[in-house]
Design an enzyme around this catalytic site. Structure first.
Site, PDB file in Angstrom:
ATOM      1  N   GLU A 146      -0.465  -0.036  -0.356  1.00 36.34           N
ATOM      2  CA  GLU A 146       0.314  -0.451   0.805  1.00 36.34           C
ATOM      3  C   GLU A 146      -0.613  -0.734   1.977  1.00 36.34           C
ATOM      4  O   GLU A 146      -1.597  -0.011   2.177  1.00 36.34           O
ATOM      5  CB  GLU A 146       1.333   0.636   1.175  1.00 36.34           C
ATOM      6  CG  GLU A 146       2.389   0.853   0.108  1.00 36.34           C
ATOM      7  CD  GLU A 146       3.458   1.864   0.525  1.00 36.34           C
ATOM      8  OE1 GLU A 146       3.385   2.391   1.653  1.00 36.34           O
ATOM      9  OE2 GLU A 146       4.365   2.109  -0.279  1.00 36.34           O
TER      10      GLU A 146
ATOM     11  N   HIS B  96       8.513  -0.024   2.618  1.00 30.51           N
ATOM     12  CA  HIS B  96       8.464   1.404   2.960  1.00 30.51           C
ATOM     13  C   HIS B  96       9.390   1.704   4.146  1.00 30.51           C
ATOM     14  O   HIS B  96       8.962   2.222   5.180  1.00 30.51           O
ATOM     15  CB  HIS B  96       7.039   1.839   3.272  1.00 30.51           C
ATOM     16  CG  HIS B  96       6.792   3.295   2.953  1.00 30.51           C
ATOM     17  ND1 HIS B  96       5.643   3.749   2.375  1.00 30.51           N
ATOM     18  CD2 HIS B  96       7.569   4.400   3.130  1.00 30.51           C
ATOM     19  CE1 HIS B  96       5.703   5.053   2.205  1.00 30.51           C
ATOM     20  NE2 HIS B  96       6.869   5.467   2.656  1.00 30.51           N
TER      21      HIS B  96
END
Length: 529
Positions: free
Chosen positions: A264, A282
């Site tokens: 990420e 997220h």
């Protein structure tokens, strides 16, 4: 008396800033300062507290310049952006807010499940493109389907409650979920293989540990129902993305909803572009209510500490008053190590534990000691457990905790004994603190033994037969594993024996397999302290 100064270097709710002001804290709100490493480094020496989210990086270099800093408060759960060992070494408390995001994250998982069940994102894009593909987006009902929850802790239990309200059947896999807690939640506690076999939808709500990494891989997918849908709003790395993508392409998996990824920000993933895969960046904790909750909570916790010395949700220290710290600290370390020892050896569901405090330690703050012991016990599975929230986590999972205080017994003036009860067995371990302030193991499973806790250890149970120690030593020598200490104990001649060996570095899987293959070995485990 000068008011404590707190720097807020990330975007926090104005309500949280007002909490500091209302409590008499001198608060400096600079929400963009955390993005400027040099400016933050130059300023940090003027503050007693640092309130952050994820943008500020509390590195060892920054902490080295934080000459006044006493506490760091992270509004949220994860502290990947804080060098906790460096903070601990400098006496800086690191706090987080482990439960402020729970409802929001659970609701996101439910939303993802609906989105995947009804193909909502793809249908929305098609409709807004001027198409009317009613027959293309055939969905499935949630009602009556079986939801498999991997990890039924704080967030997982909320998902279970919501799913039951939607008239779903819920099965749960969690090594720390007791039978009583499962009944209370209304879920069917099962092993992982049964969950994979029965579930129409699978949602993950477990931390990322060595035991849970890649828990959903090709082998797991092969055990699932055809047409299963997988939701991950917990941690990237729980699912092997390549394997799930293959399952979607060959038709075994009907869809997936992912809020977290191995890397990420996720600029690419094997899941991107596949049919009926819903991806979000997220967003699990991204609601107005959650952001408000964690911000206010961290402001209150930091204020309590800076003004009154109260410690809540600290990752690197228990709730201990300044007066008792000197006397209690070595026993806190002992309690945590005893818990960790038992936790690393526990492979089935915990039903309950009994902690026996004998002699001098029975007159101390056993609440802090029990918290430290529970943190050590639960941390091998639940990485985000700390000395403060461990009792809450244990209670939430239905683990019965009994304390017994008594006068001196046996040859040791004072000791702590932990007895762990699981579905399969009962195991005990005891330890004490010697006059040098060092913690020692003095008994394992009723077998007397004196041993120190080392960073890397090898625990072996074996049948007491001639030649075993020689074979073990020869094997470790051949594998270039250097032995620091070697401690032995046995129940009786020819019966169960224990070897506890401290080594100079980590033992890899290949060496452990060879140890397990030695004649007479019943169990072999790596331990870390």
């Amino acid at each position: 008396m000068t008011a404590p100064r707190v720097l807020v270097s990330d975007k926090l709710s104005p309500t949280a800033v007002q909490v500091f002001k209302d409590r008499g804290i001198d608060v400096d709100y600079q929400p963009d300062l955390g993005k400027d490493k040099d400016a933050l480094l130059a300023a940090i020496g003027d503050y007693d507290g640092l309130a952050i989210r994820s943008a500020t990086k509390a590195t060892e270099k920054l902490l080295g310049a934080a000459s006044r800093l006493k506490v760091i408060g992270r509004a949220g759960i994860g502290v990947d952006n804080v060098d906790v060992p460096a903070a601990t070494a400098r006496g800086i408390i690191v706090m987080n807010t482990p439960f402020g995001n729970s409802i929001t994250t659970a609701e996101h998982a439910i939303a993802m499940m609906f989105a995947v069940a009804r193909q909502i994102p793809a249908a929305d894009a098609s409709t807004q493109a001027g198409k009317w593909e009613k027959n293309r987006f055939m969905g499935v009902e949630i009602t009556g389907k079986t939801l498999g929850i991997i990890g039924c802790g704080n967030i997982g239990s909320i998902v279970a409650e919501r799913a039951i309200g939607l008239r779903m059947k819920v099965v749960a896999f969690d090594p720390f979920l007791s039978d009583e807690r499962a009944v209370q939640l209304g879920v069917d506690k099962v092993d992982l293989d049964e969950l994979l076999r029965r579930a129409d939808f699978i949602t993950l709500h477990t931390p990322l540990t060595d035991n849970t990494r890649n828990i959903i891989d090709a082998a797991a997918i092969a055990k699932m129902k055809k047409g299963v849908r997988v939701i991950n709003c917990a941690r990237g790395g729980l699912v092997v993305e390549e394997d799930l993508a293959a399952g979607i392409k060959d038709g075994k998996v009907a869809g997936a909803g992912f809020d977290v990824f191995v890397t990420e920000p996720a600029e690419s993933s094997p899941l991107f572009g596949l049919p009926n895969v819903v991806c979000t960046p997220h967003l699990g904790a991204s609601t107005t209510e959650a952001q408000e909750n964690v911000a206010v909570q961290v402001a209150e916790q930091m204020s309590d500490y800076l003004l009154d010395g109260a410690v809540t949700n600290a990752l690197n220290m228990p709730s201990i008053s300044a007066e008792e710290a000197v006397r209690l600290t070595p026993f806190v370390r002992l309690a945590e190590d005893l818990g960790s020892f038992a936790g690393q050896l526990t492979e089935s569901t915990l039903r309950g534990i009994t902690i026996e405090y004998a002699g001098e330690v029975a007159e101390m703050n056993t609440k802090a000691l029990t918290s430290a012991l529970l943190a050590g016990l639960l941390r091998p599975i639940l990485t985000e457990v700390n000395m403060v929230n461990a009792p809450v986590v244990a209670q939430g999972r239905g683990i019965a905790v009994d304390e017994v205080r008594q006068s001196q017994r046996g040859i040791f003036e004072t000791y702590i004994r932990l007895t762990v009860r699981t579905e399969r067995q009962e195991r005990s371990v005891a330890g004490t603190v010697f006059s040098d302030g060092k913690a020692r193991l003095i008994q394992i499973k009723g077998i007397s033994m004196e041993a120190s806790f080392g960073p890397h250890m090898l625990y072996i149970t074996n049948r007491d037969k001639p030649g075993f120690i020689g074979r073990l030593g020869t094997l470790l020598g051949a594998e270039e594993v250097n032995i620091a200490t070697f401690n032995l104990g046995r129940a009786a001649v020819g019966e169960e024996a224990i070897a506890l060996i401290e080594v100079d570095g980590p033992i890899d899987d290949a060496v452990l397999d060879k140890v397990m293959a030695l004649e007479g070995v019943v169990q072999a485990k790596r331990l870390r302290f």
